[in-house]
Scaffold this motif. Structure first.
Motif, mmCIF file in Angstrom:
data_model
loop_
_atom_site.group_PDB
_atom_site.id
_atom_site.type_symbol
_atom_site.label_atom_id
_atom_site.label_comp_id
_atom_site.label_asym_id
_atom_site.label_seq_id
_atom_site.Cartn_x
_atom_site.Cartn_y
_atom_site.Cartn_z
ATOM 1 N N GLY A 1 62.890 21.720 67.531
ATOM 2 C CA GLY A 1 64.163 22.324 67.933
ATOM 3 C C GLY A 1 65.139 21.281 68.449
ATOM 4 N N MET B 1 59.789 33.749 68.254
ATOM 5 C CA MET B 1 60.863 32.949 68.867
ATOM 6 C C MET B 1 61.955 32.602 67.846
ATOM 7 S SD MET B 1 60.267 32.497 72.112
ATOM 8 C CE MET B 1 59.263 33.900 72.554
ATOM 9 N N LYS B 2 61.805 33.149 66.650
ATOM 10 C CA LYS B 2 62.780 32.847 65.592
ATOM 11 C C LYS B 2 64.158 33.444 65.902
ATOM 12 C CE LYS B 2 59.707 31.850 61.767
ATOM 13 N NZ LYS B 2 58.397 31.947 62.481
ATOM 14 N N ASP B 3 64.160 34.467 66.799
ATOM 15 C CA ASP B 3 65.430 35.081 67.181
ATOM 16 C C ASP B 3 66.322 34.096 67.931
ATOM 17 O OD1 ASP B 3 64.071 37.221 66.276
ATOM 18 O OD2 ASP B 3 63.872 38.243 68.205
ATOM 19 N N TYR B 4 65.741 33.037 68.420
ATOM 20 C CA TYR B 4 66.473 32.112 69.287
ATOM 21 C C TYR B 4 66.713 30.761 68.623
ATOM 22 C CZ TYR B 4 65.473 35.473 72.962
ATOM 23 O OH TYR B 4 65.393 36.609 73.718
ATOM 24 N N LYS B 5 66.863 30.775 67.319
ATOM 25 C CA LYS B 5 67.049 29.525 66.585
ATOM 26 C C LYS B 5 68.218 28.719 67.170
ATOM 27 C CE LYS B 5 66.588 28.155 61.732
ATOM 28 N NZ LYS B 5 66.662 26.760 62.031
ATOM 29 N N ALA C 1 55.718 20.097 63.431
ATOM 30 C CA ALA C 1 55.943 21.544 63.530
ATOM 31 C C ALA C 1 55.043 22.300 62.562
ATOM 32 C CB ALA C 1 57.412 21.866 63.247
ATOM 33 N N GLU C 2 54.957 21.780 61.338
ATOM 34 C CA GLU C 2 54.161 22.445 60.297
ATOM 35 C C GLU C 2 52.682 22.494 60.676
ATOM 36 O OE1 GLU C 2 56.434 20.137 59.930
ATOM 37 O OE2 GLU C 2 57.800 20.641 58.283
ATOM 38 N N GLU D 1 51.990 24.876 63.763
ATOM 39 C CA GLU D 1 51.955 26.285 63.348
ATOM 40 C C GLU D 1 50.667 26.603 62.598
ATOM 41 O OE1 GLU D 1 54.487 28.599 63.689
ATOM 42 O OE2 GLU D 1 55.714 27.222 64.863
ATOM 43 N N LYS E 1 47.532 29.189 63.508
ATOM 44 C CA LYS E 1 47.189 30.253 62.567
ATOM 45 C C LYS E 1 45.716 30.184 62.161
ATOM 46 C CE LYS E 1 48.831 30.712 58.220
ATOM 47 N NZ LYS E 1 49.875 30.445 57.215
ATOM 48 N N TYR F 1 55.460 39.160 73.690
ATOM 49 C CA TYR F 1 56.776 38.625 73.341
ATOM 50 C C TYR F 1 57.857 39.027 74.347
ATOM 51 C CZ TYR F 1 60.995 37.908 70.562
ATOM 52 O OH TYR F 1 62.228 37.520 70.132
ATOM 53 N N LYS G 1 60.691 36.904 76.376
ATOM 54 C CA LYS G 1 62.073 37.247 76.030
ATOM 55 C C LYS G 1 62.912 37.519 77.286
ATOM 56 C CE LYS G 1 64.581 40.709 73.275
ATOM 57 N NZ LYS G 1 65.735 39.862 73.005
#
Lengths: 53, 131
Positions: free
Chosen positions: A38, B1-5, B40-41, B44, B48, B116, B120
């Motif tokens: 980020g 957390m994608k909502d907060y890009k 990052a990859e 993640e 997973k 979440y 949030k």
């Protein structure tokens, strides 16, 4: 009776203020050369301590 | 957390628990991926795939992410980034952290996995203060 009420109110005030202080407690953690995801100018910095297993 | 890009910067510290077989090698692996620009990859992917994190699995994930596998393997075998991990473990010790994950959101401590909405709420409050 008055004294009891006074003590009860005092306890309540202490509880409320201490939880407010706890909520505002912030820890400053050095980022160092840890990996970052980020933008650097993001308003929120999350520092996550992980164990993948 | 994608909502907060664009709103969140995530910094990841490695605190592998010493009594888990693959925790340490997983930290080495994610830092080896970081060296090749794919932190990052891999981060993640490991979250997973956990707990399937034995050495062969980690190497297969490196292949999946198109990393230089020879370089990746070498990094694991020589424990190239162990000093980085030690540094993070030391920091965790100084902060009295005994649980993973522990997350600090603008310095506010959140211990353990929360739902979440819990994160949030803190993030939204921080964003309101920031304006």
């Amino acid at each position: 009776m008055f004294r009891f009420k006074f003590l009860a109110v005092l306890c309540l005030i202490i509880m409320m203020t201490s939880s407010a202080f706890a909520a505002e407690k912030r820890v400053n953690i050095p980022i160092g050369d840890s990996p970052v995801i980020g933008p650097n100018n993001a308003p929120i910095t999350m520092i996550k301590f992980v164990d993948y297993q | 957390m994608k909502d907060y890009k664009g709103k969140i910067r995530l910094v990841v510290k490695q605190t592998p628990y010493k009594y888990r077989d693959y925790a340490y090698i997983s930290s080495l692996a994610v830092l080896a991926a970081h060296e090749q620009g794919k932190f990052a990859e891999m981060h993640e992917l490991l979250l997973k795939k956990s707990p399937k994190l034995d050495k062969d699995s980690l190497i297969s994930y490196a292949k999946e992410l198109d990393l230089d596998v020879a370089k990746f393997k070498d990094s694991l075998e020589t424990k190239k980034f162990s000093s980085q991990i030690e540094k993070d473990l030391q920091l965790a010790k100084e902060l009295d952290l005994y649980n993973t994950p522990t997350i600090f959101i603008n310095g506010i401590k959140v211990i353990g996995n929360r739902d979440y909405m819990y994160y949030k709420k803190i993030i939204d409050k921080e964003l309101r203060h920031e304006k």
